[in-house]
Design a protein around this motif. Structure first.
Motif, short mmCIF file in Angstrom:
data_model
loop_
_atom_site.label_atom_id
_atom_site.label_comp_id
_atom_site.label_asym_id
_atom_site.label_seq_id
_atom_site.Cartn_x
_atom_site.Cartn_y
_atom_site.Cartn_z
N LYS A 343 110.01 -16.06 96.12
CA LYS A 343 109.53 -14.90 94.98
C LYS A 343 109.49 -14.92 93.63
O LYS A 343 109.65 -16.19 93.42
N SER A 434 98.69 -12.42 107.94
CA SER A 434 99.51 -11.63 106.79
C SER A 434 99.20 -12.84 106.28
O SER A 434 99.24 -14.03 105.76
N THR A 436 102.70 -12.73 104.94
CA THR A 436 103.92 -14.32 104.63
C THR A 436 103.20 -14.69 106.20
O THR A 436 103.99 -15.58 106.45
N ILE A 469 106.91 -14.71 98.32
CA ILE A 469 106.60 -13.23 98.58
C ILE A 469 107.20 -12.74 96.93
O ILE A 469 106.83 -13.32 95.81
N SER A 473 110.76 -6.72 100.51
CA SER A 473 110.51 -6.13 102.06
C SER A 473 109.50 -7.31 102.80
O SER A 473 109.86 -7.33 104.09
N GLN A 474 109.27 -8.71 102.45
CA GLN A 474 108.19 -8.88 102.69
C GLN A 474 109.17 -10.05 103.24
O GLN A 474 109.08 -11.36 104.19
N ASN A 477 109.68 -11.32 107.33
CA ASN A 477 108.27 -11.66 107.65
C ASN A 477 107.81 -12.93 107.27
O ASN A 477 107.94 -13.99 108.30
N ALA A 478 108.43 -13.67 105.87
CA ALA A 478 107.83 -14.76 105.43
C ALA A 478 109.13 -15.70 106.05
O ALA A 478 108.83 -16.25 106.24
#
Length: 784
Positions: A343, A434, A436, A469, A473-474, A477-478
């Protein structure tokens, strides 16, 4: 645990021998509860006769004590309490026994493991591969150590030959000087009278002929010595290459693969001590041979003799340089990977290590390491040796670190403690990809010299793929991208290519590994659980596991396309289950109280054959991170008819208010956990203790859960000391009593026939807020 499992099956005298290995010096309980850890450590690499190895033994002792303490902390329940005390006692006992003599602990454990292996082998008449991984590992280590011994003997042999060659060459030069002196004497005879010249010349000519004949023979002998030495060096280098291939291309690559799988929750990759010791032996042997080849070259230059030796020595020198270059560049590794879901604006750490740094004295002039984040395309270009200098895909703060040498452990490493990704530069994404799914990597690079600037090395290493990310919230998926990459990356791939589809059993293995790690449980996914997941993934109704073994799942099915009739993907649903279980349901999952992976129809079929009040817990099909209670009971609208009811799913939000065990305790109509276990027997140890009595005239409020159509009065008035316990529930209380709630409909069922407890809990929270107010103000407000 292969050895320990086999050892427990010993009988008779063999069993008594095994039991006699244990006592106060090493309790058998420690062997039992830490069997996997004990069999996974590299006890063989510690030389018990070398006092300098004591620091390694001390590290193993500390790790053993830490493992015991961790095991103790994870014990729950009444039996777990006693075991927790016992394991804690053993940890203290071992520390006091071996803290001052850790090598004795290693000696003790090696003796135990070797004896167990021998007893098991004898019991099976050497017909089965007892000892599993440990036996094969020991055999592999033995082969590597034998090769090192062979290399040591070869290197010693070439050293002796080189000294002999040097001695003979020095004597040859002396004789050559003698021949020059004789020649000079012969030349000086020209100045003498003829009589004197004739008297002395025959003797000098005879001497010259003898010396020249000797020199000719000796020159041929020296040339043969040189060729023989070169051939021996060729043999040494061939064995060195083979040994280095085993260590770097097999063992080190396997360690890196274990490190990658550990990112998915696999077993720890293990320490680097044994690998470092091998790499240091390689470095030492390579350097000794390199120095010998250079000395042989110096002797050749000192006394040139026509022949093929010059070309041979050039080839040897080139080969040995390639070997040491490969060793140095391959042993610059990432000991602690940066987080693979990274992050921005968040601190992270990583550690890089040079396994041969101490042996090659690199620490005498400590090199600096730089970290840079690069894209997948830049990583590909880097491996193709294309010019990517100064290319990066973002800015990392605190990205420079000097390598430090730790004398106690002999390690040379750079520990990046406070890196932070300030910004990221994304590339153009392909198709449906995407953010991610976009992969980056952290490039660590450095430069240093060895042998007094004889050789200069530029070293680089890439981290495992990183997904960047910017918001929590990501994260899920990551994590899916990282899981797929870690599980299915193939050795030697082009960065960071992975298969677009994999066999279902392969994915099951990855999901089970991740689930056990996230939930921190030894109870993984059963075959029935995996069949349920297959049904969900492939929209199938088959309950036969064999039907799915040949099926493949694509990345799109895994985490791009939503499940039929849902607004979430397969992975998002599975990740939600893991998160809920990890945060709120771990003890119940470990106890086997949660079936979890059961659909609504299966739950109905299972419960209808059981007595009323039987219930089970299953994960919600319709909601991410939800779990519901299904139970069998009479249909209140049709006496004599039974049906299965399903509560609206609970989520993390609900369990932050009241735990699962307390909610089950609240519902008096739930009697038996499927198939027939009384619910208190399963859940009572997790119930919240009763509240204390009122203090200073204040009563502490308590939230209780009810299901309106199944509300029953608790027969024990002593168990209901508070206001909230006396009322049936805010949901079914009569509104006129206090005027707190608006009139509500009798039915709390949604369109699917599920109870919606969100409204119930909203009302309950409102009651709790009211009850927090001073009683006089609250009731005076009601009366006014």
């Amino acid at each position: 645990m292969a050895v320990w499992i086999q050892a427990q099956q010993l009988q008779g005298d063999a069993l008594h021998q095994m039991q006699s290995l244990y006592g106060q010096h090493f309790p058998i309980e420690v062997r039992h509860y830490l069997s996997q850890w004990l069999e996974g450590q590299l006890w063989d690499v510690i030389d018990l006769e070398n006092p300098q190895e004591e620091f390694k033994a001390k590290r193993l002792l500390d790790s053993l004590i830490q493992e015991l303490q961790n095991k103790a902390e994870h014990q729950v329940g009444e039996d777990g309490f006693l075991l927790k005390i016992k394991l804690g006692h053993y940890a203290s006992q071992l520390k006091s026994t071996y803290d001052r003599c850790p090598l004795e602990l290693v000696r003790c454990i090696k003796h135990i493991l070797y004896t167990e292996q021998r007893l098991v082998r004898e019991a099976s008449n050497s017909s089965s591969p007892v000892g599993g991984m440990m036996d094969s590992m020991s055999q592999k280590y033995q082969q590597i150590n034998q090769a090192f011994e062979e290399l040591r003997l070869l290197t010693q042999d070439t050293e002796n030959d080189l000294r002999k060659l040097q001695h003979n060459q020095e004597y040859f030069i002396i004789q050559y000087q003698e021949s020059l002196r004789i020649q000079a004497q012969l030349t000086s005879l020209a100045t003498l009278p003829p009589a004197d010249r004739q008297l002395r010349e025959p003797t000098l000519l005879s001497k010259r002929a003898t010396v020249e004949a000797w020199l000719t023979r000796e020159a041929n002998t020296l040339q043969k010595y040189r060729l023989d030495l070169a051939e021996k060096h060729q043999k040494s280098l061939q064995l060195l290459r083979k040994q280095q291939t085993i260590i770097l291309d097999d063992e080190l690559i396997h360690w890196k693969r274990r490190q990658q799988l550990a990112g998915n929750g696999g077993p720890p990759e293990g320490g680097l001590d044994i690998l470092q010791s091998w790499c240091e032996k390689l470095a030492e042997t390579i350097w000794q041979n390199r120095q010998q080849i250079r000395r042989a070259e110096h002797l050749r230059q000192q006394l040139p003799i026509p022949g093929p030796i010059e070309e041979l020595l050039n080839d040897l020198n080139s080969t040995i340089t390639d070997i040491i270059s490969a060793l140095v560049t391959s042993t610059f590794i990432i000991e602690k990977q940066p987080p693979q879901v990274l992050k921005t604006q968040t601190k992270f750490a990583a550690t890089v290590r040079l396994l041969v740094g101490g042996k090659l004295n690199v620490h005498m002039n400590p090199p600096q390491v730089k970290a840079t984040i690069i894209s997948e395309q830049q990583a590909k270009a880097l491996l193709k040796n294309e010019n990517t200098r100064n290319d990066s895909s973002g800015e990392i703060l605190n990205n420079n670190c000097v390598m430090e040498y730790h004398q106690a452990t002999g390690t040379l490493s750079a520990n990046f403690r406070n890196m932070s990704l300030k910004r990221i530069k994304r590339s153009d994404r392909r198709g449906a990809e995407s953010v991610t799914e976009e992969k980056f990597t952290i490039l660590f690079e450095s430069q240093f010299s060895v042998g007094g600037n004889e050789l200069v090395f530029q070293v680089k290493t890439l981290s495992l793929p990183v997904v960047v990310i910017v918001h929590g919230s990501q994260d899920n998926n990551a994590t899916a991208t990282v899981l797929w990459d870690n599980a299915f990356a193939e050795p030697g791939r082009v960065p960071f290519i992975v298969p677009d589809k994999v066999l279902w059993p392969q994915l099951c293995e990855a999901l089970n590994m991740k689930y056990k790690a996230e939930v921190q449980s030894n109870r993984g996914l059963s075959e029935e659980n995996l069949v349920f997941l297959a049904q969900k993934a492939f929209s199938s109704s088959s309950i036969n596991p064999d039907d799915y073994r040949g099926m493949t799942m694509t990345w799109s099915q895994f985490n791009r396309e939503s499940l039929p009739g849902r607004n979430f993907t397969f992975w998002q649903w599975f990740d939600g289950v893991m998160e809920l279980t990890k945060k709120h349901l771990k003890p119940h999952w470990n106890d086997g109280a949660i079936l979890g992976f059961v659909n609504k129809q299966q739950a109905q079929d299972m419960l209808m054959s059981k007595p009323n009040g039987t219930f089970l817990l299953r994960f919600s099909d319709s909601e991410i991170g939800g779990i519901t209670i299904a139970w069998v009971a009479e249909n209140p609208n049709k006496p004599g008819e039974r049906m299965v009811w399903n509560l609206m799913p609970y989520t993390t939000k609900d369990f932050s208010i009241r735990s699962l065990a307390d909610r089950i305790s609240d519902l008096n109509h739930l009697l038996f956990l499927y198939p027939d276990r009384p619910k208190d027997e399963v859940f009572s140890k997790y119930y919240t203790p009763p509240l204390s009595k009122a203090v200073d005239g204040y009563v502490k409020p308590q939230i209780k859960q009810v299901v309106p159509e199944f509300t029953t009065t608790n027969p024990d008035p002593a168990a209901n000391p508070t206001y909230m316990d006396h009322g049936a529930s805010p949901v079914v209380s009569h509104p006129p009593n206090y005027g707190i709630y608006q009139p509500m409909s009798d039915s709390m069922l949604d369109a699917d026939g599920d109870f919606d407890l969100d409204d119930t809990m909203d009302v309950a929270r409102h009651v709790e807020e009211l009850l927090r107010r001073p009683m006089e103000n609250q009731w005076s407000g009601q009366q006014s």
